[in-house]
Design a protein around this motif. Structure first.
Motif, short mmCIF file in Angstrom:
data_model
loop_
_atom_site.label_atom_id
_atom_site.label_comp_id
_atom_site.label_asym_id
_atom_site.label_seq_id
_atom_site.Cartn_x
_atom_site.Cartn_y
_atom_site.Cartn_z
N LEU A 99 39.69 153.33 53.50
CA LEU A 99 39.89 154.08 54.64
C LEU A 99 40.32 155.35 54.40
N VAL A 100 41.13 155.75 53.07
CA VAL A 100 41.25 156.98 52.55
C VAL A 100 39.85 157.22 51.80
N LEU A 101 39.20 157.54 51.05
CA LEU A 101 37.32 156.95 50.94
C LEU A 101 36.80 157.80 52.23
N GLY A 102 36.76 157.06 53.31
CA GLY A 102 36.16 157.28 54.41
C GLY A 102 36.57 158.45 55.30
N VAL A 103 38.06 158.95 55.12
CA VAL A 103 38.53 160.29 55.76
C VAL A 103 37.75 161.19 55.23
N ILE A 104 37.46 161.51 53.67
CA ILE A 104 37.66 162.02 52.98
C ILE A 104 35.80 162.37 53.09
N LEU A 105 35.95 161.81 52.99
CA LEU A 105 33.76 161.65 52.84
C LEU A 105 33.79 162.55 54.10
N PHE A 106 34.17 162.36 55.25
CA PHE A 106 34.04 162.58 56.35
C PHE A 106 34.20 163.67 57.37
N LEU A 107 35.24 164.47 56.35
CA LEU A 107 35.97 165.73 56.70
C LEU A 107 34.97 166.82 55.53
N SER A 108 34.20 165.80 54.40
CA SER A 108 33.18 166.74 53.54
C SER A 108 32.54 167.25 54.31
N PHE A 109 31.28 166.13 54.54
CA PHE A 109 29.90 166.56 55.03
C PHE A 109 30.36 165.75 56.68
N ARG A 110 31.41 165.95 57.33
CA ARG A 110 31.15 165.40 58.67
C ARG A 110 29.88 164.88 59.20
N SER A 111 29.50 164.14 58.59
CA SER A 111 28.55 162.81 58.85
C SER A 111 28.68 162.03 59.05
N ILE A 112 28.75 160.58 60.19
CA ILE A 112 28.95 159.24 59.71
C ILE A 112 28.31 158.86 58.39
N ARG A 113 26.90 159.48 58.32
CA ARG A 113 25.86 158.80 57.08
C ARG A 113 26.94 159.12 55.88
N GLY A 114 27.87 160.22 55.46
CA GLY A 114 28.33 161.08 54.74
C GLY A 114 28.74 159.96 54.19
N VAL A 115 29.84 158.58 55.43
CA VAL A 115 31.10 158.18 54.43
C VAL A 115 29.92 156.93 54.46
N ILE A 116 29.25 156.15 54.94
CA ILE A 116 28.47 155.25 54.88
C ILE A 116 27.61 154.80 53.57
N VAL A 117 26.95 155.87 53.43
CA VAL A 117 26.72 156.02 51.75
C VAL A 117 26.60 155.12 50.97
N PRO A 118 27.95 156.68 50.91
CA PRO A 118 28.29 156.11 49.47
C PRO A 118 29.50 155.27 49.13
N VAL A 119 29.76 154.84 50.20
CA VAL A 119 30.55 153.51 50.47
C VAL A 119 30.18 152.21 50.38
N ILE A 120 28.83 152.03 50.99
CA ILE A 120 28.31 151.05 50.86
C ILE A 120 27.62 150.61 49.23
N GLY A 121 27.06 152.26 49.27
CA GLY A 121 27.51 151.74 47.59
C GLY A 121 28.22 151.08 47.02
N VAL A 122 29.02 151.54 46.53
CA VAL A 122 30.39 150.74 46.15
C VAL A 122 30.71 149.46 45.91
N GLY A 123 30.70 149.41 47.64
CA GLY A 123 30.71 148.31 48.14
C GLY A 123 30.41 147.18 47.03
N MET A 124 28.91 147.22 47.71
CA MET A 124 27.78 146.91 46.87
C MET A 124 28.70 146.22 45.51
N GLY A 125 28.54 147.51 44.77
CA GLY A 125 29.18 147.19 43.29
C GLY A 125 30.32 146.04 42.92
N VAL A 126 31.14 146.48 44.03
CA VAL A 126 32.56 145.84 43.72
C VAL A 126 32.07 144.65 44.17
N ILE A 127 31.34 144.02 45.00
CA ILE A 127 30.87 142.78 45.08
C ILE A 127 30.24 141.86 43.53
N TRP A 128 29.25 142.77 43.47
CA TRP A 128 28.26 142.37 42.16
C TRP A 128 29.71 142.13 40.85
#
Lengths: 760, 247
Positions: A221-250
């Motif tokens: 949640l914290v990361l999502g908010v920061i990323l959105f405020l920084s990039f002002r785009s949903i893509r700017g939130v989803i792309v980094p978060v998905i990448g890390v999420g996958m790494g965490v799962i692995w």
């Protein structure tokens, strides 16, 4: 990097499919991940004190003692309280997985009588006291015997313990839970607390689960908010978060595959990976935004974007991996080793995903519309204006910046000698947790909660050996922090007195053998002597004290034992003071070892990847400053070195170097383009400065999520990492360019400069 | 019409209650026979080897002699191992127990013996070692009678304090010898099993040459092997004295 980037874009569909498949497989394994709350398994078996402790725990079942502390407002020697304790004792005995229960209502009592002795129970459960007078007599008798006072009953008789020995064939957690449920179901007016390793395991399981369920969504949640405020785009939130999420799962999935269980430290791996790993996705996404501007030749632009940022991301990732790996060598606790390995793997996975899956995915997305900042918005972009002003200051006053930095560092150096160690594991939990509360009751009412054990090997029936055991016992009793020393010798002296020969060790082996025969098979005896009578344990409890005192105590006991050892008998000490003593020694050693290793490994990486000794050395400057600052800060604020904060240096080196890497890589690019040193600094501060700042804020806030962790070292760790990231980032955009500016360093070979300096 | 239905109903009820009464009588009779067989000898002298098995099946050995008269006088002496040789227990009526420790050369009374604690480290408690008759402590119920065994469920009589909530006794139909006794704890869980093996007739009396007590809670086992036995030796009450204990 160009070739690699082209390949990634060319095979993007395959890469996406492969990554998704791996994620699905790892998610499947992840569902079976287990938690290991057993503190004794965190300690290294290679440590002889630990090995002895575990062996005694297994052979004498001390690790299977689940203790219920009963607090009665009017004292435990009342009609009602005794009835309740008896009820609880008898009910607990019937629980599946409970082998036996000892309490004041069934403990063996040897009483001297006129013409013999009475082997009975302190309280006859078939004939419980029914009047105040009867209770008073029992109380007086119990508190007159050192065997009961301070052991089973507190000195003021307000507390008593009900000791449940668990059967090792049953699941400790299930049995502990059933005991807690039993106590709750009784609805007795007395208060109950739960002490002993089996209950501690339950609490720790609970903390780990809570941390995982709270901290992981919180950081997303914290990361999502920061990323959105920084990039002002949903893509700017989803792309980094998905990448890390996958790494965490692995990473966690791999833990499950290798049957490595989560601990109170490794439950923070998702938080650490999100905080640290998000940067790679941020940099890749940011570069794509800048480079991929038109729908035509999108694939070519995507490859270009990746090749521009790929090296910097790769270098950042590798150095972070090195940082995590550096403290697995020589880590005292197994859980630190596991944390290091799987954090390193997690970062590696996120790195691979960031330079393969992420760009592959981004290359499919339509070109992002850039919001042209309106005149108004432009004025409200404080970060960019700040960076613009900062670059001017750096170029104009590099000396002043450097002097100010050095003075600050010198001030912080004063804090380093004040650094302390904190190794008492119980103090790692918050004061209001069950573990702390019960430990404080044990400390206050029963003399301590830290077990001390001396193992004796020899013919225990030999009076000479029993006399030596008495010497050890007397020595322990003289120590102010030690209480409740007990051994089989106590019973033997008591029964020798009953035989009319005084309260002392009998003078012949046959006498000892005869006395032991009478109490053979009793459950209390099984905790003190083995069946063959070739090994016995002297037990005591120590209060929580300063680290220095643990070391002194451990050394003094070892000195005595060395004097008593002979071919006939061997004494060896173990217990928490000894373990803490060794742990303390290894803590500083581990810190220096891991820090030096991290610095060396990362320096080598930097040299190899930047292809310049000078660039590598320059890049390390802000890092070295940060390390001094953070340890000085710890010393000045009283934050101690513990199992988590010991990791600070390595993670600082591994993760903090990222900002310097990005800065240097970008700077070199502009120099190669023919810009002057000043222009290159200005461009770099403004271009790389923004993602560096966003990343610093992201990482800081990410790690600050750990303030909600149940384990205090994780809380301190989160705060300290946040501070180090701040100073690492600040150093990368102030100290580093100031050094470059002052000494006019180009950091590239003249032959590499392709274009003549622009605007010269 | 009503009378026609009443008659078969009453007949059935009468038959059932008669069967129950017969069953109850059978159970009590069976248990009495068990007591008779176990306490038939006027006195007995037994030499026994005790093997203790711990959870890991490691063994330790002991030998002892046991002399008993009736159901309330018993003299036990440890013969080996060497460091326990000569230790003796004398049990007399009214919970009167004396122990002799040869190393001290003294006897001492042991009052208020803890019945549910283990005797000499074996899986037999003092309660298990009591020579009391089953009929004095337990109320029997016949559960089944098949495969050559009566299965009796024994519940403690009112006022009797026992560590067991019930016993299941398997009595051989041919000679009324109890071959197996299952002991249940206060929550009704099976906690110990006593098995009698190698039951032989000696001097006209039945005796199990091997008794095995398994403790299901701890995983330990004790085997008592009778190496020699003689009955009706003509022992007087005076035999059961401190003088004999310290011999």
């Amino acid at each position: 990097m160009k070739k690699f980037s082209k390949l990634v874009i060319r095979f993007r569909a395959l890469i996406i499919a492969a990554c998704l498949l791996i994620t699905a497989v790892m998610a499947f394994f992840l569902k079976d991940i287990k938690i290991n709350p057993d503190i004794t398994t965190y300690l290294p078996e290679s440590d002889s004190v630990v090995a002895r402790y575990n062996e005694i725990g297994k052979n004498y079942s001390s690790s299977l003692m689940a203790i219920i502390i009963v607090e009665a407002k009017d004292g435990v020697f009342t009609v009602d309280a005794i009835k309740h304790i008896n009820d609880l004792t008898n009910s607990a005995r019937l629980l599946q997985g409970v082998e036996y229960v000892i309490s004041i209502t069934n403990v063996l009592d040897i009483k001297k009588t006129e013409d013999g002795f009475e082997i009975g129970r302190l309280i006859d459960e078939g004939n419980l006291p029914a009047t105040r007078e009867e209770c008073g007599k029992i109380k007086e008798y119990a508190l007159s015997k050192s065997f009961y006072k301070g052991h089973l009953v507190s000195a003021d008789s307000r507390y008593t313990v009900v000791i449940c020995k668990l059967n090792s064939d049953f699941d400790k957690n299930k049995v502990s839970k059933s005991i807690k449920e039993l106590v709750a179901s009784k609805n007795f007016p007395e208060k109950f607390y739960f002490e002993g390793l089996p209950f501690q395991l339950l609490s720790i399981m609970d903390y780990v689960k809570r941390d995982l369920l709270l901290l992981t969504p919180l950081i997303i949640l914290v990361l999502g908010v920061i990323l959105f405020l920084s990039f002002r785009s949903i893509r700017g939130v989803i792309v980094p978060v998905i990448g890390v999420g996958m790494g965490v799962i692995w990473s966690l999935g791999l833990m499950s595959v290798f049957n490595v269980r989560l601990s109170p430290i490794s439950d923070a791996i998702p938080v650490v990976l999100f905080a640290v790993g998000c940067a790679y996705g941020i940099h890749v996404y940011n570069r794509f935004r800048l480079v991929v501007r038109t729908p035509e030749d999108k694939r070519k632009q995507s490859a270009e974007a990746l090749s521009r940022i790929g090296m910097a991301v790769l270098l950042s990732g590798i150095t972070t991996v090195m940082g995590f790996l550096s403290f697995i060598f020589g880590a005292y606790l197994n859980i630190i080793f596991e944390f290091g390995v799987f954090s390193a793997l997690g970062v590696l996975f996120i790195l691979i995903i960031s330079i393969t899956f992420t760009p592959a995915m981004l290359s499919y997305f339509p070109v992002e519309k850039h919001h042209k900042p309106s005149a108004r918005l432009k004025n409200f972009e404080p970060l960019e204006r700040f960076l613009e002003k900062l670059s001017d200051v750096i170029i104009d006053h590099p000396k002043k910046i450097l002097i100010a930095s050095v003075i600050f560092v010198l001030v912080m150096i004063a804090g380093i000698p004040l650094l302390k160690n904190k190794i008492d594991i119980l103090n790692y939990f918050r004061p209001k947790t069950d573990i702390r509360i019960t430990a404080s009751i044990m400390n206050k009412e029963f003399g301590g909660s830290l077990p001390v054990m001396v193992r004796v090997r020899g013919d225990i029936q030999d009076p000479a050996i029993l006399v030596k055991m008495k010497k050890v016992r007397d020595f322990l009793e003289q120590q102010p922090e030690i209480k409740n020393v007990s051994s089989v010798g106590d019973f033997i002296e008591e029964m020798n007195d009953c035989m009319g020969e005084g309260k002392r060790i009998p003078d012949s082996r046959n006498k000892v053998a005869n006395l032991l025969f009478l109490i053979e098979g009793d459950e209390m005896m099984k905790q003190m002597i083995n069946t063959e009578k070739s090994e016995a344990i002297i037990q005591a409890y120590m209060k929580n004290v300063e680290t220095k005192r643990y070391k002194e105590f451990f050394a003094s006991v070892n000195k005595l034992l060395a004097e008593l050892n002979s071919p006939e008998v061997n004494f060896a000490q173990t217990g928490m003071p000894g373990i803490y003593s060794n742990f303390d020694d290894s803590l500083m050693k581990n810190l220096l070892q891991s820090m030096i290793l991290a610095l060396v490994l990362i320096f080598i990486c930097m040299v190899f990847l930047l292809r310049s000794l000078r660039s590598a050395f320059i890049g390390m400057i802000p890092l070295l400053f940060t390390i001094i600052i953070i340890f000085g800060f710890m010393g000045l604020t009283g934050i101690a070195l513990d199992i988590c904060t010991i990791l600070i240096a390595s993670i600082t080196v591994g993760a903090g170097i990222d900002y310097a890497i990005h800065f240097i890589t970008e700077y070199k690019h502009h120099i190669i383009q023919g810009r002057s040193v000043e222009d290159a600094i200005a461009f770099t501060v403004r271009i790389s400065g923004k993602p560096i700042c966003i990343n610093v804020i992201t990482v800081m806030l990410g790690f600050l999520v750990l303030v909600f962790a149940n384990l205090l070292p994780l809380l301190n760790f989160g705060i300290l990492i946040a501070i180090t990231m701040f100073f690492s980032g600040l150093g990368a955009i102030t100290v580093l360019p100031a050094v470059i500016s002052l000494f006019k360093l180009k950091l590239v070979k003249e032959s590499d400069i392709r274009i003549k300096r622009i605007g010269n | 019409m009503k009378k026609i239905f009443l008659i078969p109903f009453l007949s059935a009820a009468l038959m059932i209650s008669t069967c129950l009464k017969i069953t109850a009588q059978d159970a009590a009779a069976i248990l009495q026979k068990v007591d008779y067989i176990l306490n038939a000898p006027k006195d007995q002298k037994i030499m026994t080897t005790i093997t203790l098995y711990d959870k890991q099946s490691r063994q330790s050995l002991r030998t002892m002699s046991m002399v008993q008269k009736g159901s309330d006088k018993r003299l036990v002496k440890i013969l080996s191992p060497a460091d326990q040789k000569g230790i003796g227990f004398l049990s007399l009526p009214n919970d009167n127990t004396t122990v002799y420790l040869p190393a001290y050369g003294k006897t001492r009374k042991i009052a208020g013996s803890v019945k549910n604690s283990k005797f000499a480290g074996t899986d037999f408690t003092y309660e298990d070692m009591e020579a009391k008759k089953y009929t004095s402590k337990w109320v029997p119920k016949l559960i089944s009678s098949d495969n050559g065994y009566y299965k009796l469920e024994l519940n403690p009589k009112t006022g009797i304090i026992s560590d067991y909530s019930k016993l299941n006794m398997y009595v051989r139909t041919t000679d009324n010898y109890p071959m197996k006794i299952e002991h249940f704890d206060k929550s009704g869980k099976l906690c110990k099993i006593l098995t009698d093996n190698n039951v032989v007739k000696t001097d006209g009396y039945q005796i199990a040459k091997e008794l095995i007590m398994e403790d299901k809670r701890t995983g330990t086992k004790t085997k008592m092997t009778v190496t020699s036995v003689t009955f009706d030796n003509g022992l007087s009450d005076d035999y059961f004295s401190e003088r004999e204990l310290i011999k």
